[in-house]
Design a protein around this motif. Structure first.
Motif, mmCIF file in Angstrom:
data_model
loop_
_atom_site.group_PDB
_atom_site.id
_atom_site.type_symbol
_atom_site.label_atom_id
_atom_site.label_comp_id
_atom_site.label_asym_id
_atom_site.label_seq_id
_atom_site.Cartn_x
_atom_site.Cartn_y
_atom_site.Cartn_z
ATOM 1 N N UNK A 1 7.157 12.464 -3.103
ATOM 2 C CA UNK A 1 6.132 11.484 -2.770
ATOM 3 C C UNK A 1 4.978 11.534 -3.770
ATOM 4 N N UNK A 2 4.542 10.364 -4.215
ATOM 5 C CA UNK A 2 3.368 10.195 -5.079
ATOM 6 C C UNK A 2 3.575 10.720 -6.499
ATOM 7 N N UNK B 1 4.878 5.664 -3.777
ATOM 8 C CA UNK B 1 5.851 5.373 -4.825
ATOM 9 C C UNK B 1 7.115 4.725 -4.329
ATOM 10 N N UNK B 2 7.237 4.538 -3.005
ATOM 11 C CA UNK B 2 8.451 3.954 -2.445
ATOM 12 C C UNK B 2 8.185 3.461 -1.032
ATOM 13 N N UNK B 3 9.130 2.659 -0.523
ATOM 14 C CA UNK B 3 9.139 2.287 0.885
ATOM 15 C C UNK B 3 10.564 1.931 1.283
ATOM 16 N N UNK B 4 10.851 1.949 2.575
ATOM 17 C CA UNK B 4 12.166 1.594 3.112
ATOM 18 C C UNK B 4 11.987 0.470 4.123
ATOM 19 N N UNK B 5 12.810 -0.577 4.005
ATOM 20 C CA UNK B 5 12.749 -1.715 4.921
ATOM 21 C C UNK B 5 14.160 -1.963 5.450
ATOM 22 N N UNK B 6 14.340 -1.905 6.747
ATOM 23 C CA UNK B 6 15.652 -2.143 7.352
ATOM 24 C C UNK B 6 15.820 -3.616 7.718
ATOM 25 N N UNK C 1 16.899 -1.916 2.574
ATOM 26 C CA UNK C 1 16.570 -1.715 1.160
ATOM 27 C C UNK C 1 15.570 -0.578 1.004
ATOM 28 N N UNK C 2 15.569 -0.020 -0.178
ATOM 29 C CA UNK C 2 14.525 0.907 -0.609
ATOM 30 C C UNK C 2 13.874 0.298 -1.843
ATOM 31 N N UNK C 3 12.555 0.251 -1.861
ATOM 32 C CA UNK C 3 11.807 -0.196 -3.042
ATOM 33 C C UNK C 3 11.122 1.018 -3.632
ATOM 34 N N UNK C 4 11.198 1.185 -4.949
ATOM 35 C CA UNK C 4 10.593 2.357 -5.581
ATOM 36 C C UNK C 4 10.039 2.020 -6.955
ATOM 37 N N UNK C 5 9.107 2.835 -7.405
ATOM 38 C CA UNK C 5 8.550 2.715 -8.749
ATOM 39 C C UNK C 5 9.385 3.566 -9.701
ATOM 40 N N UNK C 6 9.599 3.115 -10.947
ATOM 41 C CA UNK C 6 10.476 3.853 -11.859
ATOM 42 C C UNK C 6 9.983 5.252 -12.221
ATOM 43 N N UNK C 7 8.679 5.493 -12.159
ATOM 44 C CA UNK C 7 8.163 6.814 -12.507
ATOM 45 C C UNK C 7 8.236 7.807 -11.344
ATOM 46 N N UNK D 1 0.819 -1.211 0.000
ATOM 47 C CA UNK D 1 0.000 0.000 0.000
ATOM 48 C C UNK D 1 0.852 1.259 0.000
ATOM 49 N N UNK D 2 1.970 1.232 0.732
ATOM 50 C CA UNK D 2 2.844 2.411 0.762
ATOM 51 C C UNK D 2 3.481 2.643 -0.603
ATOM 52 N N UNK D 3 3.904 1.576 -1.267
ATOM 53 C CA UNK D 3 4.498 1.730 -2.598
ATOM 54 C C UNK D 3 3.469 2.271 -3.571
#
Length: 242
Positions: A164-165, A11-16, A192-198, A5-7
């Protein structure tokens, strides 16, 4: 808010804590074993401000079982589902005194095996003997990127800044970018950081004399049309310790 949902919303999230200290040390060792004696070539780029390895998972395949540990595989499966594969990977090493910075942009190209005329595939380029093209927006919207942090990354050593967004607005020129709701994506070592390319993203110069090493991996689950293939394709489910 869960990861998926956060992604979708930001558009991104951070997971340690995705990687242990032992796993990080092993990755560093494998990278250094190759890079210490490697001369610059089409995939290795070195300057005083940046050392980069394109097609990283092909150049140093020994890292793959450590990169795709159980934690990362579980995150990908629970967030996006199965059937995803690597489409591109780059290792970035930003030295302690680097003045290298990147202005705000979207990641609009994919790496493919050849150049061919296909409707809605535009802006062809060739870099380091690699064909790249801007595909239809539907492909970009469905892809995602994972950035694996080998060092602690803060605002002082080049952590990504994102709007954001901004991934939900489509493709647009950076001159039209309204910089609000900016987040500096600080990530702990082994996170890690997960993100959308746009998602619009940028990074600043290093100011604290601390190194920043990141492994950037892009993913898709889509087949390209008319015989075009992803040039760096490796299926995630096939990656495991042997």
């Amino acid at each position: 808010m869960n990861v998926a949902n956060q992604i979708n919303s930001e558009g991104f999230t951070i997971i340690d804590n995705v990687y242990s200290e032992v796993e990080i040390k092993k990755l560093i060792s494998l990278i250094e074993d190759v890079t210490e004696n490697k001369t610059e070539n089409s995939t290795f780029r070195k300057s005083q401000d940046l050392f980069a390895i394109r097609q990283f998972h092909k150049e140093i395949p020994e890292t793959l079982p450590y990169l795709f540990n159980k934690n990362l595989k579980d995150i990908i499966a629970s967030t996006f589902g199965k059937g995803y594969f690597i489409t591109k990977s780059i290792y970035f090493d930003k030295p302690e005194k680097s003045n290298w910075f990147v202005a705000y942009h979207q990641d609009l190209t994919i790496s493919v095996d050849k150049k061919t005329e296909i409707e809605n595939f535009e802006n062809w380029t060739t870099k380091q003997n690699q064909f790249a093209v801007q595909p239809p927006i539907e492909i970009l919207e469905n892809n995602f990127t994972i950035r694996i942090h080998i060092d602690k990354t803060t605002k002082d050593n080049g952590a990504l800044k994102v709007i954001n967004d901004s991934h939900s607005k489509g493709i647009f020129r950076v001159e039209n970018l309204e910089i609000k709701n900016e987040t500096i994506c600080e990530v702990e070592k082994g996170g890690i950081m997960i993100m959308k390319p746009l998602l619009f993203h940028a990074s600043n110069k290093t100011t604290n004399n601390e190194r920043r090493r990141v492994i950037h991996i892009e993913f898709s689950n889509q087949q390209l049309p008319e015989g075009l293939e992803w040039s760096e394709k490796i299926i995630v489910e096939n990656l495991a310790f042997t």
